[in-house]
Motif scaffolding. Structure first.
Motif, PDB file in Angstrom:
ATOM      1  N   VAL A 139      22.278 -36.811  -3.754  1.00 20.99           N
ATOM      2  CA  VAL A 139      21.970 -35.300  -3.812  1.00 20.99           C
ATOM      3  C   VAL A 139      20.807 -35.086  -2.804  1.00 20.99           C
ATOM      4  CG1 VAL A 139      22.702 -35.232  -6.226  1.00 20.99           C
ATOM      5  CG2 VAL A 139      20.278 -35.938  -5.785  1.00 20.99           C
ATOM      6  N   GLY A 140      20.609 -36.152  -1.937  1.00 18.75           N
ATOM      7  CA  GLY A 140      19.807 -35.808  -0.958  1.00 18.75           C
ATOM      8  C   GLY A 140      18.279 -36.205  -1.323  1.00 18.75           C
ATOM      9  N   ILE A 141      18.072 -37.218  -2.186  1.00 22.95           N
ATOM     10  CA  ILE A 141      16.819 -37.775  -2.577  1.00 22.95           C
ATOM     11  C   ILE A 141      16.816 -39.048  -2.195  1.00 22.95           C
ATOM     12  CG2 ILE A 141      15.196 -38.060  -4.452  1.00 22.95           C
ATOM     13  CD1 ILE A 141      16.004 -35.530  -5.697  1.00 22.95           C
ATOM     14  N   LEU A 153       7.885 -34.279  -8.567  1.00 22.22           N
ATOM     15  CA  LEU A 153       8.962 -33.578  -7.790  1.00 22.22           C
ATOM     16  C   LEU A 153       8.585 -31.938  -7.589  1.00 22.22           C
ATOM     17  CD1 LEU A 153      11.989 -35.684  -8.968  1.00 22.22           C
ATOM     18  CD2 LEU A 153      10.847 -36.031  -6.838  1.00 22.22           C
ATOM     19  N   SER A 154       9.271 -31.590  -6.432  1.00 19.57           N
ATOM     20  CA  SER A 154       9.164 -29.829  -6.538  1.00 19.57           C
ATOM     21  C   SER A 154      10.280 -29.461  -7.422  1.00 19.57           C
ATOM     22  CB  SER A 154       9.247 -29.568  -5.018  1.00 19.57           C
ATOM     23  OG  SER A 154      10.851 -29.826  -4.703  1.00 19.57           O
ATOM     24  N   GLY A 155      10.373 -28.160  -7.702  1.00 21.12           N
ATOM     25  CA  GLY A 155      11.240 -27.708  -8.406  1.00 21.12           C
ATOM     26  C   GLY A 155      12.706 -27.993  -8.012  1.00 21.12           C
ATOM     27  N   GLY A 156      12.814 -27.710  -6.687  1.00 20.70           N
ATOM     28  CA  GLY A 156      14.332 -28.204  -6.040  1.00 20.70           C
ATOM     29  C   GLY A 156      14.639 -29.406  -6.224  1.00 20.70           C
ATOM     30  N   GLN A 157      13.773 -30.232  -5.903  1.00 20.89           N
ATOM     31  CA  GLN A 157      13.955 -31.625  -6.177  1.00 20.89           C
ATOM     32  C   GLN A 157      14.294 -32.072  -7.750  1.00 20.89           C
ATOM     33  OE1 GLN A 157      10.446 -33.211  -4.378  1.00 20.89           O
ATOM     34  NE2 GLN A 157      11.699 -34.021  -2.641  1.00 20.89           N
ATOM     35  N   ARG A 158      13.527 -31.462  -8.618  1.00 18.34           N
ATOM     36  CA  ARG A 158      13.914 -31.741 -10.014  1.00 18.34           C
ATOM     37  C   ARG A 158      15.401 -31.285 -10.194  1.00 18.34           C
ATOM     38  NH1 ARG A 158       8.735 -30.847 -11.413  1.00 18.34           N
ATOM     39  NH2 ARG A 158       8.987 -28.595 -11.721  1.00 18.34           N
ATOM     40  N   GLN A 159      15.883 -30.350  -9.737  1.00 19.36           N
ATOM     41  CA  GLN A 159      17.415 -29.840  -9.859  1.00 19.36           C
ATOM     42  C   GLN A 159      17.963 -30.669  -9.464  1.00 19.36           C
ATOM     43  OE1 GLN A 159      18.843 -28.286 -12.412  1.00 19.36           O
ATOM     44  NE2 GLN A 159      18.089 -26.276 -12.186  1.00 19.36           N
ATOM     45  N   ARG A 160      17.919 -31.229  -8.171  1.00 19.14           N
ATOM     46  CA  ARG A 160      18.783 -32.185  -7.768  1.00 19.14           C
ATOM     47  C   ARG A 160      18.832 -33.513  -8.556  1.00 19.14           C
ATOM     48  NH1 ARG A 160      19.334 -31.702  -1.817  1.00 19.14           N
ATOM     49  NH2 ARG A 160      18.198 -29.819  -1.316  1.00 19.14           N
ATOM     50  N   VAL A 161      17.703 -33.990  -9.116  1.00 16.40           N
ATOM     51  CA  VAL A 161      17.683 -34.904  -9.917  1.00 16.40           C
ATOM     52  C   VAL A 161      18.657 -34.439 -11.273  1.00 16.40           C
ATOM     53  CG1 VAL A 161      16.366 -36.460 -11.612  1.00 16.40           C
ATOM     54  CG2 VAL A 161      15.462 -35.649  -9.230  1.00 16.40           C
ATOM     55  N   VAL A 186      15.818 -20.223  -0.338  1.00 17.37           N
ATOM     56  CA  VAL A 186      16.070 -21.193   0.419  1.00 17.37           C
ATOM     57  C   VAL A 186      16.581 -22.365  -0.057  1.00 17.37           C
ATOM     58  CG1 VAL A 186      15.413 -22.784   2.271  1.00 17.37           C
ATOM     59  CG2 VAL A 186      14.573 -20.347   2.271  1.00 17.37           C
ATOM     60  N   VAL A 187      15.783 -22.890  -1.243  1.00 17.52           N
ATOM     61  CA  VAL A 187      16.088 -23.883  -2.154  1.00 17.52           C
ATOM     62  C   VAL A 187      17.412 -23.584  -2.908  1.00 17.52           C
ATOM     63  CG1 VAL A 187      15.067 -25.303  -3.966  1.00 17.52           C
ATOM     64  CG2 VAL A 187      13.768 -24.567  -2.346  1.00 17.52           C
ATOM     65  N   GLN A 188      17.498 -22.308  -3.444  1.00 19.31           N
ATOM     66  CA  GLN A 188      18.735 -21.867  -4.279  1.00 19.31           C
ATOM     67  C   GLN A 188      19.897 -22.303  -3.187  1.00 19.31           C
ATOM     68  OE1 GLN A 188      19.211 -18.367  -6.456  1.00 19.31           O
ATOM     69  NE2 GLN A 188      20.380 -17.462  -4.609  1.00 19.31           N
TER      70      GLN A 188
HETATM   71  P1  ADP Z   1      11.837 -27.641  -2.665  1.00 20.98           P
HETATM   72  O1  ADP Z   1      12.258 -26.920  -1.477  1.00 20.98           O
HETATM   73  O2  ADP Z   1      11.828 -27.135  -3.969  1.00 20.98           O
HETATM   74  O3  ADP Z   1      10.532 -28.216  -2.256  1.00 20.98           O
HETATM   75  P2  ADP Z   1      14.289 -29.343  -2.066  1.00 20.98           P
HETATM   76  O4  ADP Z   1      15.180 -30.232  -2.663  1.00 20.98           O
HETATM   77  O5  ADP Z   1      15.147 -28.379  -0.990  1.00 20.98           O
HETATM   78  O6  ADP Z   1      13.122 -28.775  -2.825  1.00 20.98           O
HETATM   79  O7  ADP Z   1      13.567 -30.162  -1.150  1.00 20.98           O
HETATM   80  C1  ADP Z   1      12.154 -30.615  -0.958  1.00 20.98           C
HETATM   81  C2  ADP Z   1      11.702 -31.373   0.250  1.00 20.98           C
HETATM   82  O8  ADP Z   1      12.130 -32.575  -0.128  1.00 20.98           O
HETATM   83  C3  ADP Z   1      11.928 -30.894   1.640  1.00 20.98           C
HETATM   84  O9  ADP Z   1      11.053 -30.043   1.953  1.00 20.98           O
HETATM   85  C4  ADP Z   1      12.349 -32.157   2.101  1.00 20.98           C
HETATM   86  O10 ADP Z   1      10.988 -32.571   2.995  1.00 20.98           O
HETATM   87  C5  ADP Z   1      12.285 -33.180   1.245  1.00 20.98           C
HETATM   88  N1  ADP Z   1      13.672 -33.733   1.346  1.00 20.98           N
HETATM   89  C6  ADP Z   1      14.776 -33.026   0.864  1.00 20.98           C
HETATM   90  N2  ADP Z   1      15.970 -33.926   1.344  1.00 20.98           N
HETATM   91  C7  ADP Z   1      15.473 -35.096   1.751  1.00 20.98           C
HETATM   92  C8  ADP Z   1      16.001 -36.188   2.296  1.00 20.98           C
HETATM   93  N3  ADP Z   1      17.407 -36.350   2.274  1.00 20.98           N
HETATM   94  N4  ADP Z   1      15.094 -37.253   2.559  1.00 20.98           N
HETATM   95  C9  ADP Z   1      13.888 -37.170   2.605  1.00 20.98           C
HETATM   96  N5  ADP Z   1      13.181 -35.991   2.247  1.00 20.98           N
HETATM   97  C10 ADP Z   1      14.103 -34.880   1.600  1.00 20.98           C
END
Ligand code: ADP
Ligand code: ADP
Length: 244
Positions: A139-141, A153-161, A186-188
């Motif tokens: 999921v890109g984390i 984590l940010s909201g978007g990252q939590r949803q990824r988790v 954008v996160v959506q």
């Molecule tokens: P949000 O926009 O809510 O912070 P995102 O999941 O879209 O959540 O991404 C948050 C931040 O996490 C991004 O701005 C980027 O810096 C970082 N990020 C996302 N994907 C990766 C990745 N594959 N590797 C490293 N950092 C990442």
């Protein structure tokens, strides 16, 4: 082939002011590998329909009729342990607010690892941790973020988790109930693209619940429209959207 076949489902809420027929005779067949979105205005019964599938309707709500066939098994006929086997492992769910089901006191990696062990998908702690790292990367984390707590984590990252945790169990269907409503556009888009990737690359069946027909149109194969507890229209996304 239908992975899910909902037949004449009826779900009521018993409130002080009367019975709310939140889902009032809905039939819906979901094909393996498709992305189907359930749209409709607020209160039309979308969440109730979605929550009924893994049988998460709680009092004052009750499923009062119908069948929910999952790979031919009527989930409404199951109880206890038998039913729990389907939750998570076969039917994954993601909600609007991932904090509601991510434990704030445990690292994200350990939560995913524990659920892999619980469901028998990993046979040792180290295997579970390694699989949890894979799920996060999917999921890109970065996997070294496994040791952080949800609030870091940010909201978007939590949803990824949350999506990683759900998809790690390799469910056949992922039900996502307004998963991006609390996130900026954008996160959506990133979260939606991620679910699209899982659909395309892993053959995941996706059921998205959303009030946003534009979003549904962009990502879905089919759209089902609910109104006042009933399914009033269903068809290919472009047909439903072009039909006023
Ligand atoms: P949000 O926009 O809510 O912070 P995102 O999941 O879209 O959540 O991404 C948050 C931040 O996490 C991004 O701005 C980027 O810096 C970082 N990020 C996302 N994907 C990766 C990745 N594959 N590797 C490293 N950092 C990442
Ligand atoms: P949607 O997801 O489309 O907004 P819901 O499934 O949440 O619709 O709600 C459908 C109907 O059921 C609404 O009238 C709502 O007020 C009612 N409802 C939902 N949950 C409950 C509850 N826990 N108790 C009583 N009524 C509820």
């Amino acid at each position: 082939m239908a992975v899910l076949d909902i037949q004449d489902l009826k779900v009521h809420y018993y409130t002080l002011t009367g019975i709310v027929r939140a889902v009032d005779g809905v039939s819906l067949s979901v094909n393996k590998g498709e992305w189907i979105s359930i749209v409709g205005e607020s209160g039309s019964g979308k969440s109730t329909l979605a929550l009924s599938i893994p049988r998460l309707i709680m009092p004052p709500g009750r499923i009062v009729g119908g069948r929910i066939l999952y790979s031919g098994v009527d989930l409404l006929s199951l109880a206890g342990e038998e039913l729990r086997r389907y939750r998570g492992r076969e039917i994954g769910m993601v909600f609007q607010d991932p904090t509601a089901y991510l434990d704030p006191y445990r690292t994200v990696g350990s939560q995913i690892a524990e659920s892999l062990l619980e469901h028998g998908l990993a046979s040792s702690g180290s295997e579970a941790e390694s699989m949890a790292g894979d799920a996060l990367e999917l999921v890109g984390i970065p996997r070294d973020r496994a040791s952080v707590y949800p609030h870091q984590l940010s909201g978007g990252q939590r949803q990824r988790v949350a999506i990683a945790a759900a998809v790690a169990l390799e469910p056949k269907i992922l039900i996502a109930d307004e998963p991006t409503t609390a996130l900026d556009v954008v996160v959506q888009a990133k979260i939606m693209d991620l679910m699209k990737k899982l659909q395309e690359e892993r053959g995941l069946t996706v059921m998205l619940v959303t009030h946003d027909i534009g979003l549904a149109a962009e990502y879905s194969d089919r759209i089902a429209v609910m109104y006042a507890g009933e399914l009033v229209e269903i068809g290919p996304a472009e047909d439903v959207v072009s039909n006023p």
